[in-house]
Design a protein around this motif. Structure first.
Motif, PDB file in Angstrom:
ATOM      1  N   GLU A 177      -6.579   4.001  -0.477  1.00 18.50           N
ATOM      2  CA  GLU A 177      -7.451   2.838  -0.659  1.00 18.50           C
ATOM      3  C   GLU A 177      -7.335   2.281  -2.078  1.00 18.50           C
ATOM      4  OE1 GLU A 177      -8.942   1.246   1.727  1.00 18.50           O
ATOM      5  OE2 GLU A 177      -8.054   2.735   3.062  1.00 18.50           O
ATOM      6  N   ALA A 178      -7.237   3.147  -3.081  1.00 19.39           N
ATOM      7  CA  ALA A 178      -7.078   2.670  -4.458  1.00 19.39           C
ATOM      8  C   ALA A 178      -5.746   1.952  -4.630  1.00 19.39           C
ATOM      9  CB  ALA A 178      -7.174   3.851  -5.427  1.00 19.39           C
ATOM     10  N   PHE A 179      -4.700   2.481  -4.008  1.00 16.14           N
ATOM     11  CA  PHE A 179      -3.382   1.839  -4.077  1.00 16.14           C
ATOM     12  C   PHE A 179      -3.436   0.454  -3.426  1.00 16.14           C
ATOM     13  CE2 PHE A 179       0.749   0.762  -2.385  1.00 16.14           C
ATOM     14  CZ  PHE A 179       1.651   1.147  -3.369  1.00 16.14           C
ATOM     15  N   CYS A 180      -3.987   0.390  -2.227  1.00 16.90           N
ATOM     16  CA  CYS A 180      -4.002  -0.874  -1.483  1.00 16.90           C
ATOM     17  C   CYS A 180      -4.865  -1.938  -2.165  1.00 16.90           C
ATOM     18  CB  CYS A 180      -4.489  -0.640  -0.057  1.00 16.90           C
ATOM     19  SG  CYS A 180      -3.353   0.358   0.938  1.00 16.90           S
ATOM     20  N   ALA A 181      -5.862  -1.512  -2.924  1.00 20.20           N
ATOM     21  CA  ALA A 181      -6.721  -2.467  -3.620  1.00 20.20           C
ATOM     22  C   ALA A 181      -5.954  -3.232  -4.687  1.00 20.20           C
ATOM     23  CB  ALA A 181      -7.913  -1.741  -4.242  1.00 20.20           C
ATOM     24  N   GLU A 182      -4.888  -2.634  -5.234  1.00 19.29           N
ATOM     25  CA  GLU A 182      -4.099  -3.281  -6.282  1.00 19.29           C
ATOM     26  C   GLU A 182      -2.757  -3.818  -5.782  1.00 19.29           C
ATOM     27  OE1 GLU A 182      -4.897  -3.949  -9.348  1.00 19.29           O
ATOM     28  OE2 GLU A 182      -6.864  -2.985  -9.274  1.00 19.29           O
ATOM     29  N   ALA A 183      -2.355  -3.425  -4.578  1.00 26.85           N
ATOM     30  CA  ALA A 183      -1.023  -3.784  -4.082  1.00 26.85           C
ATOM     31  C   ALA A 183      -1.031  -5.136  -3.375  1.00 26.85           C
ATOM     32  CB  ALA A 183      -0.516  -2.710  -3.138  1.00 26.85           C
ATOM     33  N   ASP A 184       0.159  -5.729  -3.261  1.00 28.40           N
ATOM     34  CA  ASP A 184       0.324  -6.937  -2.460  1.00 28.40           C
ATOM     35  C   ASP A 184       0.273  -6.553  -0.988  1.00 28.40           C
ATOM     36  OD1 ASP A 184       3.364  -6.693  -1.410  1.00 28.40           O
ATOM     37  OD2 ASP A 184       3.195  -5.893  -3.447  1.00 28.40           O
ATOM     38  N   PRO A 185       0.113  -7.516  -0.068  1.00 26.22           N
ATOM     39  CA  PRO A 185      -0.038  -7.185   1.358  1.00 26.22           C
ATOM     40  C   PRO A 185       1.126  -6.379   1.927  1.00 26.22           C
ATOM     41  CG  PRO A 185      -0.695  -9.450   0.961  1.00 26.22           C
ATOM     42  CD  PRO A 185      -0.102  -8.959  -0.323  1.00 26.22           C
ATOM     43  N   TYR A 186       2.353  -6.628   1.465  1.00 24.22           N
ATOM     44  CA  TYR A 186       3.525  -5.931   2.018  1.00 24.22           C
ATOM     45  C   TYR A 186       3.505  -4.443   1.661  1.00 24.22           C
ATOM     46  CZ  TYR A 186       5.436 -10.532   3.088  1.00 24.22           C
ATOM     47  OH  TYR A 186       5.630 -11.801   3.600  1.00 24.22           O
ATOM     48  N   ASN A 187       3.277  -4.136   0.390  1.00 28.76           N
ATOM     49  CA  ASN A 187       3.263  -2.734  -0.017  1.00 28.76           C
ATOM     50  C   ASN A 187       2.027  -2.009   0.489  1.00 28.76           C
ATOM     51  OD1 ASN A 187       5.659  -2.094  -1.886  1.00 28.76           O
ATOM     52  ND2 ASN A 187       4.961  -4.085  -2.622  1.00 28.76           N
ATOM     53  N   ALA A 188       0.900  -2.711   0.571  1.00 29.50           N
ATOM     54  CA  ALA A 188      -0.304  -2.104   1.117  1.00 29.50           C
ATOM     55  C   ALA A 188      -0.095  -1.735   2.588  1.00 29.50           C
ATOM     56  CB  ALA A 188      -1.493  -3.050   0.969  1.00 29.50           C
ATOM     57  N   ALA A 189       0.498  -2.653   3.347  1.00 31.36           N
ATOM     58  CA  ALA A 189       0.754  -2.367   4.762  1.00 31.36           C
ATOM     59  C   ALA A 189       1.775  -1.249   4.925  1.00 31.36           C
ATOM     60  CB  ALA A 189       1.243  -3.628   5.470  1.00 31.36           C
ATOM     61  N   MET A 190       2.777  -1.207   4.058  1.00 29.11           N
ATOM     62  CA  MET A 190       3.821  -0.186   4.188  1.00 29.11           C
ATOM     63  C   MET A 190       3.272   1.200   3.915  1.00 29.11           C
ATOM     64  SD  MET A 190       7.705  -0.123   2.699  1.00 29.11           S
ATOM     65  CE  MET A 190       7.349   0.245   0.984  1.00 29.11           C
ATOM     66  N   VAL A 191       2.440   1.344   2.872  1.00 29.47           N
ATOM     67  CA  VAL A 191       1.918   2.684   2.570  1.00 29.47           C
ATOM     68  C   VAL A 191       0.938   3.124   3.654  1.00 29.47           C
ATOM     69  CG1 VAL A 191      -0.083   2.029   1.162  1.00 29.47           C
ATOM     70  CG2 VAL A 191       1.123   4.152   0.679  1.00 29.47           C
ATOM     71  N   ARG A 192       0.156   2.208   4.202  1.00 27.88           N
ATOM     72  CA  ARG A 192      -0.749   2.566   5.293  1.00 27.88           C
ATOM     73  C   ARG A 192       0.049   2.967   6.538  1.00 27.88           C
ATOM     74  NH1 ARG A 192      -4.244  -2.129   3.913  1.00 27.88           N
ATOM     75  NH2 ARG A 192      -6.080  -1.340   2.827  1.00 27.88           N
ATOM     76  N   PHE A 193       1.139   2.246   6.804  1.00 28.20           N
ATOM     77  CA  PHE A 193       1.964   2.543   7.977  1.00 28.20           C
ATOM     78  C   PHE A 193       2.562   3.942   7.881  1.00 28.20           C
ATOM     79  CE2 PHE A 193       6.197   2.588   9.964  1.00 28.20           C
ATOM     80  CZ  PHE A 193       5.859   2.303  11.275  1.00 28.20           C
ATOM     81  N   MET A 194       3.106   4.301   6.717  1.00 30.67           N
ATOM     82  CA  MET A 194       3.717   5.624   6.572  1.00 30.67           C
ATOM     83  C   MET A 194       2.667   6.724   6.594  1.00 30.67           C
ATOM     84  SD  MET A 194       6.893   5.062   3.923  1.00 30.67           S
ATOM     85  CE  MET A 194       5.897   4.350   2.641  1.00 30.67           C
ATOM     86  N   PHE A 195       1.488   6.478   6.029  1.00 30.21           N
ATOM     87  CA  PHE A 195       0.415   7.464   6.028  1.00 30.21           C
ATOM     88  C   PHE A 195      -0.101   7.695   7.444  1.00 30.21           C
ATOM     89  CE2 PHE A 195      -4.140   8.634   5.303  1.00 30.21           C
ATOM     90  CZ  PHE A 195      -3.931   9.786   4.571  1.00 30.21           C
ATOM     91  N   GLU A 196      -0.112   6.641   8.263  1.00 34.05           N
ATOM     92  CA  GLU A 196      -0.633   6.740   9.627  1.00 34.05           C
ATOM     93  C   GLU A 196       0.383   7.319  10.598  1.00 34.05           C
ATOM     94  OE1 GLU A 196      -1.768   3.535  13.059  1.00 34.05           O
ATOM     95  OE2 GLU A 196      -2.829   3.311  11.150  1.00 34.05           O
ATOM     96  N   THR A 197       1.677   7.090  10.376  1.00 33.47           N
ATOM     97  CA  THR A 197       2.692   7.453  11.369  1.00 33.47           C
ATOM     98  C   THR A 197       3.655   8.545  10.922  1.00 33.47           C
ATOM     99  OG1 THR A 197       4.264   5.788  10.561  1.00 33.47           O
ATOM    100  CG2 THR A 197       2.658   5.089  12.237  1.00 33.47           C
ATOM    101  N   ALA A 198       3.655   8.924   9.643  1.00 38.69           N
ATOM    102  CA  ALA A 198       4.617   9.889   9.086  1.00 38.69           C
ATOM    103  C   ALA A 198       6.040   9.359   9.126  1.00 38.69           C
ATOM    104  CB  ALA A 198       4.538  11.237   9.806  1.00 38.69           C
ATOM    105  N   ALA A 199       6.195   8.046   9.143  1.00 38.63           N
ATOM    106  CA  ALA A 199       7.539   7.465   9.118  1.00 38.63           C
ATOM    107  C   ALA A 199       8.181   7.695   7.755  1.00 38.63           C
ATOM    108  CB  ALA A 199       7.467   5.963   9.407  1.00 38.63           C
ATOM    109  N   ARG A 200       9.490   7.885   7.756  1.00 38.58           N
ATOM    110  CA  ARG A 200      10.233   8.017   6.505  1.00 38.58           C
ATOM    111  C   ARG A 200      10.439   6.623   5.904  1.00 38.58           C
ATOM    112  NH1 ARG A 200      12.382  13.080   5.984  1.00 38.58           N
ATOM    113  NH2 ARG A 200      12.321  14.395   7.861  1.00 38.58           N
ATOM    114  N   ILE A 201      10.731   6.587   4.606  1.00 41.49           N
ATOM    115  CA  ILE A 201      10.858   5.313   3.921  1.00 41.49           C
ATOM    116  C   ILE A 201      12.001   4.484   4.501  1.00 41.49           C
ATOM    117  CG2 ILE A 201      12.233   6.409   2.096  1.00 41.49           C
ATOM    118  CD1 ILE A 201       9.993   3.267   1.794  1.00 41.49           C
TER     119      ILE A 201
END
Length: 368
Positions: A177-201
């Motif tokens: 949440e702290a990361f997403c508060a400062e990130a742009d929409p693309y990086n915020a969505a990407m970190v949430r996606f990997m945290f939710e799905t365990a997808a590799r970069i």
């Protein structure tokens, strides 16, 4: 007819047979030597003749060299780069003369300032793959290599004065949440996606608009690490966040060519690093790369914090063996000081119940 060279365009070709004592033993040849000079073509004939004669006299499985095994191995671009320096060291050795100990000894010689894990990944693994591929195709000896043990790892860390296998710090919900508060929409969505799905970069940055199924809340991720391409489920909130992103066409930094549209806008698995470091600095949180933010955070969140059983969590994260993520991706979060304090606390002792008093039974006497 013995081997002869002829020129086609700028490259020399070869035709004829390899002969031994006046008898043809291999051929007929009609192929490119890939040499642009006559001297290079003559070298090719000499090497090929030497190989065929040794195979004719001693048998192929005993004379096939490492360089010959590389010729029949289909490497990836990364593996090909790793094999080039190995060829310089053991290219002329027969496969039967290459042992596991020999491959492991190449590490200190070729890469003296890296850890044993890097030796294993960049030297032993590609070389062993080449040798065992020749075993399947040509019947040469199979090679098994014992991994570097912890004593070898510690000794190498001491030599280079750097610790390997530093424990990764998994992401938490608060970090996300702290990361997403400062990130742009693309990086915020990407970190949430990997945290939710365990997808590799690499799987995350490869997602294209056609890989989204909004009606079923599914995302297609590419095959990786021995797993096939698959469709994975995401939450409705995650899918809405992905749909809101306008796809971008990243540029190949080496060629300058525009790539296909990507949902998160990145074209390489390392392109996010500098941006994430900036976001973390602004948010006042420690920098985490994609792997601990994604896969480590995913498994620790489910198993350690939410108590999901490891088998279910491993299946959701696409691990085939639940023992692997339990050993590597599950991070204990108990305060060590609190554990030690338990030994200083006096346990509460229940009062000992008093045993009932025995009643004295008077012995009756008979009247005389």
């Amino acid at each position: 007819m013995p081997l002869e060279i002829y020129k086609r365009g700028s490259v020399y070709w070869v035709k004829g047979w390899v002969e031994y004592n006046g008898r043809p033993i291999a051929g007929p040849y009609r192929q490119s030597t890939r040499a642009t000079t006559e001297a290079g073509a003559r070298d090719w004939i000499r090497d090929e003749t030497d190989l065929q004669v040794r195979q004719y006299v001693f048998g192929e499985e005993r004379t096939l060299r490492f360089v010959d095994a590389v010729e029949i191995y289909p490497p990836t671009q990364q593996t090909a780069r790793q094999l080039l320096p190995i060829l310089e060291e053991i290219g002329d050795l027969p496969l039967g003369a290459i042992t596991g100990a020999l491959l492991k000894s190449l590490g200190p010689k070729m890469k003296p300032n890296v850890c044993t894990d890097t030796w294993w990944r960049e030297i032993v693994t590609p070389a062993r793959a080449v040798i065992n591929n020749a075993h399947e195709l040509k019947g040469t000896p199979l090679l098994r290599v014992k991994r570097y043990d912890k004593f070898e790892r510690i000794a190498q860390d001491q030599r280079r004065q750097k610790t390997s296998r530093v424990e990764r710090i998994p992401a938490t919900r608060e970090w996300i949440e702290a990361f997403c508060a400062e990130a742009d929409p693309y990086n915020a969505a990407m970190v949430r996606f990997m945290f939710e799905t365990a997808a590799r970069i690499d799987q995350a940055i490869s997602i294209e608009p056609d890989d989204l199924r909004p009606e079923t809340c599914e995302v297609r991720i590419k095959a990786q690490k021995g797993h096939e391409e698959s469709w994975i489920a995401v939450s409705p909130e995650m899918m809405a966040e992905l749909e809101a992103l306008q796809p971008k066409r990243p540029k190949n930094l080496k060629t300058g060519q525009l790539l296909s549209p990507r949902v998160f806008g990145y074209g390489s698995p390392t392109g996010y690093n500098n941006r994430w470091k900036t976001v973390c600095k602004r948010a006042g949180i420690p920098y985490l790369s994609a792997h601990p933010a994604g896969r480590h955070g995913f498994f620790t969140e489910l198993v350690v914090r939410q108590g999901v059983d490891p088998v279910t969590a491993a299946k959701a994260g696409r691990w085939s063996d639940p023992n692997l993520p339990m050993r590597i991706y599950a991070h204990a979060e108990t305060d060590e000081a609190a554990i030690r304090a338990r030994f200083r606390t006096k346990p509460v002792q229940a009062a000992n119940p008093q045993s009932p008093k025995k009643r004295k039974i008077k012995k009756e006497t008979k009247d005389e």
